[in-house]
Design an enzyme around this catalytic site. Structure first.
Site, PDB file in Angstrom:
ATOM      1  N   ASP A   1      -5.307  -0.433  12.754  1.00  0.00           N
ATOM      2  CA  ASP A   1      -5.115  -1.439  11.408  1.00  0.00           C
ATOM      3  C   ASP A   1      -5.920  -2.655  11.451  1.00  0.00           C
ATOM      4  O   ASP A   1      -6.071  -3.417  12.420  1.00  0.00           O
ATOM      5  CB  ASP A   1      -3.703  -1.759  11.075  1.00  0.00           C
ATOM      6  CG  ASP A   1      -2.785  -0.653  10.880  1.00  0.00           C
ATOM      7  OD1 ASP A   1      -3.541   0.340  10.343  1.00  0.00           O
ATOM      8  OD2 ASP A   1      -1.453  -0.504  10.870  1.00  0.00           O
TER       9      ASP A   1
ATOM     10  N   LYS B   1       0.790  -1.163   0.215  1.00  0.00           N
ATOM     11  CA  LYS B   1      -0.085  -0.239   0.057  1.00  0.00           C
ATOM     12  C   LYS B   1       0.840   1.208   0.008  1.00  0.00           C
ATOM     13  O   LYS B   1       1.654   1.505   0.901  1.00  0.00           O
ATOM     14  CB  LYS B   1      -0.804   0.106   1.253  1.00  0.00           C
ATOM     15  CG  LYS B   1      -1.721   1.316   1.247  1.00  0.00           C
ATOM     16  CD  LYS B   1      -2.493   1.009   2.709  1.00  0.00           C
ATOM     17  CE  LYS B   1      -3.526   2.481   2.739  1.00  0.00           C
ATOM     18  NZ  LYS B   1      -4.083   2.501   4.253  1.00  0.00           N
TER      19      LYS B   1
ATOM     20  N   HIS C   1      -7.071   5.578  13.797  1.00  0.00           N
ATOM     21  CA  HIS C   1      -7.439   4.203  13.496  1.00  0.00           C
ATOM     22  C   HIS C   1      -6.654   3.227  14.097  1.00  0.00           C
ATOM     23  O   HIS C   1      -5.346   3.543  14.168  1.00  0.00           O
ATOM     24  CB  HIS C   1      -7.919   3.957  12.031  1.00  0.00           C
ATOM     25  CG  HIS C   1      -6.567   4.044  11.105  1.00  0.00           C
ATOM     26  ND1 HIS C   1      -5.846   5.258  10.875  1.00  0.00           N
ATOM     27  CD2 HIS C   1      -5.981   2.940  10.711  1.00  0.00           C
ATOM     28  CE1 HIS C   1      -4.687   4.876  10.267  1.00  0.00           C
ATOM     29  NE2 HIS C   1      -4.914   3.468   9.919  1.00  0.00           N
TER      30      HIS C   1
ATOM     31  N   HIS D   1      -3.284   5.006  15.660  1.00  0.00           N
ATOM     32  CA  HIS D   1      -2.401   6.012  15.136  1.00  0.00           C
ATOM     33  C   HIS D   1      -3.307   7.006  14.050  1.00  0.00           C
ATOM     34  O   HIS D   1      -4.392   6.699  13.669  1.00  0.00           O
ATOM     35  CB  HIS D   1      -1.485   5.181  14.380  1.00  0.00           C
ATOM     36  CG  HIS D   1      -1.602   4.348  13.420  1.00  0.00           C
ATOM     37  ND1 HIS D   1      -2.297   2.909  13.739  1.00  0.00           N
ATOM     38  CD2 HIS D   1      -1.538   4.280  12.198  1.00  0.00           C
ATOM     39  CE1 HIS D   1      -2.588   2.244  12.684  1.00  0.00           C
ATOM     40  NE2 HIS D   1      -1.937   2.974  11.561  1.00  0.00           N
TER      41      HIS D   1
END
Length: 314
Positions: free
Chosen positions: A198, A176, A196, A252
């Site tokens: 992960d 990504k 959020h 994070h």
């Protein structure tokens, strides 16, 4: 969890682990301690060549800075597709929208059955070769870290990778690339990526030189310092569940810069969608610890997280 946007601390306290230390028990303890207390740590002397990381950044930057939008759209995610692979742009959203202001390129790296080269850029021509070599190196690093985390739970070294992710033939590695254009004049009011944890199990992240990654601990945000020799490791939801909550899934976010573009190259390790995620503590045989999480397939976990994110946005 309510998080205040203005409680930010510039701090070098995110743990750094030197993987070249000859005392591997000490290295293992450092990885386990950082995962328990922070859910994020940085590794140095990780054996991924500096020249390879530079090449990875060069070919990724080249793609995102192409003047031809047609070349980007050639690897775009098809409309209404459920496949996450491909190029997606969100960076031009209005500042009021509760969305991530970032362009992405996703494509699977492993196993071979998951790879679809339609989503790999053809320009620059060396893109594929560089990413395939980086994938080989990142997989070695990921499996080494999972081994230490397994042993930290009292499990066999291969337990997390084999029982939690399906092993070498099923565990999915995805590249990504995140591209955060400058945001003027309200970068201090807008996030490139909202807070959020992960959705996938393990994150291996290298950024460019523009800071922006922040992690949440002890009710405040900490800046993650940039160093070109460091690779960032973040623990995600599946490992949090597999460890019965012993390893943190770090919260994070990413901030934007007013003048310069921030980029990051991220290898995501995740189970196949039909893999059941559950605490692996039962495999220790002691039977003393009750599971804190009910079994759920990885696919169900992804659906719940996506649904919750859409509800928060509305």
């Amino acid at each position: 969890m309510e998080v205040e946007r203005d409680q930010t601390v510039s701090s070098p306290t995110v743990p750094i682990v030197d993987l070249s230390n000859l005392d591997k028990e000490l290295v293992a303890r450092a990885v386990v301690k950082a995962s328990q207390e922070w859910g994020v740590f940085q590794v140095v002397n990780h054996e991924i060549p500096k020249e390879l990381i530079q090449s990875l950044k060069k070919v990724g930057t080249h793609f995102f800075e192409l003047s031809s939008e047609a070349e980007k759209e050639a690897v775009a995610t098809p409309a209404n597709s459920k496949d996450i692979q491909g190029y997606v742009t969100n960076s031009q959203q209005d500042v009021e929208d509760k969305v991530d202001r970032v362009d992405h390129l996703f494509h699977n790296l492993s196993p071979p059955s998951s790879i679809d080269y339609r989503y790999w850029p053809k320009n620059p021509p060396e893109y594929r070769q560089v990413n395939e070599e980086y994938a080989r190196q990142a997989k070695k690093l990921a499996e080494k870290i999972l081994g230490w985390l397994s042993e930290g739970l009292g499990l066999d070294r291969e337990a997390l990778f084999n029982q939690g992710f399906g092993g070498g033939k099923k565990a999915v590695y995805t590249m990504k690339i995140n591209y955060y254009p400058p945001c003027r004049p309200q970068a201090n009011l807008v996030l490139g990526m909202q807070p959020h944890t992960d959705i996938h199990g393990l994150t291996i992240l290298v950024p460019n030189e523009i800071p922006g990654l922040q992690v949440f601990k002890d009710d405040q945000w900490f800046d993650v310092e940039y160093n070109p020799s460091i690779i960032n490791i973040l623990i995600g939801d599946p490992i949090w569940r597999m460890s019965n909550g012993k390893y943190k899934n770090v919260l994070h976010r990413t901030t934007l810069n007013t003048e310069k573009t921030r980029m990051s190259w991220v290898v995501l390790l995740k189970p196949p969608y039909d893999m059941v995620i559950e605490p692996l503590m039962k495999h220790t045989g002691d039977g003393d610890e009750a599971p804190k999480f009910k079994p759920i397939t990885y696919g169900e976990h992804v659906e719940r997280k996506v649904r919750d994110k859409l509800q928060k946005r509305s």
